[in-house]
Structure formats: C-alpha cells, structure tokens
Design a protein around this motif. Structure first.
Motif, short mmCIF file in Angstrom:
data_model
loop_
_atom_site.label_atom_id
_atom_site.label_comp_id
_atom_site.label_asym_id
_atom_site.label_seq_id
_atom_site.Cartn_x
_atom_site.Cartn_y
_atom_site.Cartn_z
N ASN A 138 0.82 -1.22 0.00
CA ASN A 138 0.00 0.00 0.00
C ASN A 138 0.85 1.27 0.00
O ASN A 138 0.61 2.20 0.78
CB ASN A 138 -0.94 0.01 1.22
N ARG A 139 1.84 1.32 -0.89
CA ARG A 139 2.71 2.49 -0.93
C ARG A 139 3.28 2.70 -2.33
O ARG A 139 3.34 1.77 -3.14
CB ARG A 139 3.87 2.32 0.06
N THR A 147 1.28 4.60 3.80
CA THR A 147 1.80 4.38 5.16
C THR A 147 2.27 2.95 5.38
O THR A 147 2.67 2.61 6.50
CB THR A 147 0.68 4.67 6.18
N HIS A 195 0.26 0.58 5.38
CA HIS A 195 -0.91 -0.10 5.91
C HIS A 195 -2.14 0.34 5.12
O HIS A 195 -2.26 1.49 4.71
CB HIS A 195 -1.12 0.20 7.39
N GLU A 196 -3.05 -0.57 4.93
CA GLU A 196 -4.28 -0.27 4.20
C GLU A 196 -5.14 0.73 4.97
O GLU A 196 -5.25 0.64 6.20
CB GLU A 196 -5.06 -1.56 3.95
N GLY A 197 -5.72 1.68 4.25
CA GLY A 197 -6.59 2.65 4.90
C GLY A 197 -7.22 3.57 3.89
O GLY A 197 -7.06 3.41 2.67
N GLU A 229 -3.31 7.21 3.21
CA GLU A 229 -3.44 5.77 3.17
C GLU A 229 -4.01 5.31 1.83
O GLU A 229 -4.89 5.95 1.25
CB GLU A 229 -4.33 5.29 4.31
N SER A 277 -5.28 1.58 -0.43
CA SER A 277 -6.03 0.37 -0.09
C SER A 277 -5.87 -0.72 -1.13
O SER A 277 -5.88 -0.45 -2.33
CB SER A 277 -7.51 0.71 0.07
#
Length: 306
Positions: free
Chosen positions: A205-206, A223, A225-227, A239, A241
C-alpha cells in the motif's frame, strides 16, 4: 478472437493497456486475445501489429504477425518509436519496431524463474512481469512481479541490473539501500522527469521513488498499511487500499511532472504534486458509486478504477 479493420466493429477481450504514438496512433494491448492492435490517428482503421490471436510462446523475429503472445498486459512507446510489450504469460518483454517489421526479446527467457544474468538480459529470468516503462535515456524498467523486484535494462539492451527489491516478498524498507528493500505483489512503474523510478508497491500500500542513480529510495505516498485517510500536506501519511486483489493499480506521470495514482480500493484517483509535498483527489470518493458530476469531479463516484 475475430478481428475487423473497423475499430468500432473490432472485438476486444480484457484489454490491458493503451499507449499513444507520436503521430497520434493508439496501441491497444488486447490481452485476452493475445495481440497488439494499432488504431489510426483518425480512428478510421485498425490493424494487428503483433500476435496471432492465440496464446503461445513462439517468437518469429522477422514476422511479428507469426509471433505468439500470452496475455500481453502493458505496452509503451519509446522516443525513437520502438514499442515495448510486456508479454506476462511468457515471462518476457519484447521490442517491436515502429514499422512492425521485426520483433525481438529484450529480457526474459520465456519461462518463469529468478536468475539474474547481469551481462545477458535474454538469459535473465522473469516471473509474470506486470509493468514496463522507458526512461529518457532509453533504458527499460521492468516490474518483475512474482520475483518482487524491479529491473533496469541498459539503453543498449546488453546489461540488466536490479533497481529495488531483494527478490523475496515482504515490507522491509531501507531508505539508503533500495536493493535491501522488500516489495509485495504487483509492481507498476513509471519514470519521473528527473530520471527517478516510481514503483507501485501494491501489496504494501505504498508508492516508492528510487533515485536515478539507484542510491536511495523514498516513500512518496502511503503508510505501508491499508486505509482510507487523505492528508493533503503529508502524502506519506495518506493511506492507500488493496482489498481483495493487488491494489493500488497504476501510476502515470503527467506532462507537468505531477504523479497520477489510481487508488483502486478507495475508488479514487490521486494527484501528487511535482515537488512531492502535497496530494489531492482528482476524482472519486472513498466509496464506490455511479453518480457523475460533470462540474465537480471530486464529488463524482468511481468503482474500482484500474
């Protein structure tokens, strides 16, 4: 796999990518039909320039129309007019002459593997490559998906070197050592105006940027992390996804140097400013939908764009 030279009657099957040539002709990677199609600038005619319409592995260098492809998923055009094709199912990247008179293999052995032969790209193995880009120096950048790395083939096509990735899936990030970083899942690539190499590290996720001399790497967006959150002044805190399948999907450099990113899982297209200091939404909300507002793209809805 029927074909008509009338573009409006031509049937496609899961087209994977588009590219525009200098004269305005449109190239279509007709992935499910295992061929590359060229549409004339005025849209009046179409013809096959590479592939026979059935999947296979045979490469006939002097006859592109007898060469077989297997799910070509990306096509790009170099400044000299050469056409590069990501033949994903055959684990190779091909180069087609602008006049479609001949085709040759740039990198890949036709079979999956992870061997890296620095002085012979044709003996270097790929494993389902998913992204290609051509730099201003005519080097060829390849996202080697299932080997979790990005490779660079020199402009003379005689050598190949790693850009980023250790060859094993993971999330490790080493700013001062791109070769020690870990990648995950699909790797779409683009080349910045300064020669930097932009990598979509979908599974993490980047979006990453590798310096033109391959000495450093930085996180542009995401980040790890998925968001769903969007921080306009801190792109690295925005973020992304990837629910269900490899996302975010793709990146593209705009003519003004900003970076356009399809954040498929968040149903939006983001734009990273040229200086990398801000990010905004070009179109789409964080949820899927069908409403379209012609005078306000930011209020319009998308559904898993890619």
């Amino acid at each position: 796999m029927s074909f008509s030279d009338d573009p409006k009657k031509c049937l496609l099957n899961s087209p994977g990518a588009l590219a525009v040539e200098a004269d305005g002709s449109l190239l279509v990677a007709d992935s499910g039909n295992h061929r590359i199609i060229r549409v004339s600038p005025d849209g009046s005619s179409a013809k096959i320039v590479l592939g026979i319409g059935n999947y296979g592995i045979e490469l006939v260098e002097q006859d592109p129309l007898r060469t077989q492809l297997n799910q070509p998923c990306d096509v790009v055009v170099a400044d000299d007019g050469s056409i590069f094709v990501n033949d994903v199912g055959n684990h190779r990247v091909l180069r087609l002459a602008h006049d479609a008179s001949k085709v040759d293999r740039v990198v890949g052995t036709n079979y999956p593997g992870d061997a890296l032969v620095v002085n012979d790209p044709a003996k270097t193995e790929l494993n389902r490559p998913t992204g290609i880009a051509v730099g201003s120096d005519e080097s060829v950048i390849v996202g080697d998906r299932d080997n979790h790395r990005v490779l660079r083939v020199a402009p003379d096509l005689q050598t190949v070197e790693p850009v980023i990735g250790i060859g094993q899936e993971g999330s490790g990030f080493e700013p001062d050592s791109p070769g020690a970083c870990q990648l995950s899942s699909r790797k779409f690539v683009a080349v910045g105006q300064d020669g930097s190499i932009i990598v979509t590290d979908s599974g993490n996720n980047r979006i990453l940027s590798v310096a033109s001399d391959r000495s450093k790497v930085m996180r542009l967006v995401g980040t790890d992390h998925e968001g769903r959150s969007l921080d306009p002044t801190r792109p690295e805190q925005t973020e992304l996804s990837q629910p269900g399948r490899a996302r975010p999907a793709e990146v593209e450099m705009s003519p003004n140097g900003s970076l356009l990113l399809i954040d498929s899982g968040n149903h939006r297209v983001l734009r990273l400013a040229r200086d990398g200091c801000s990010v905004d939404s070009v179109i789409g909300q964080k949820s899927p939908g069908i409403l379209l507002y012609h005078d306000n793209p930011q209020l319009s809805f998308l559904n898993s764009p890619h």
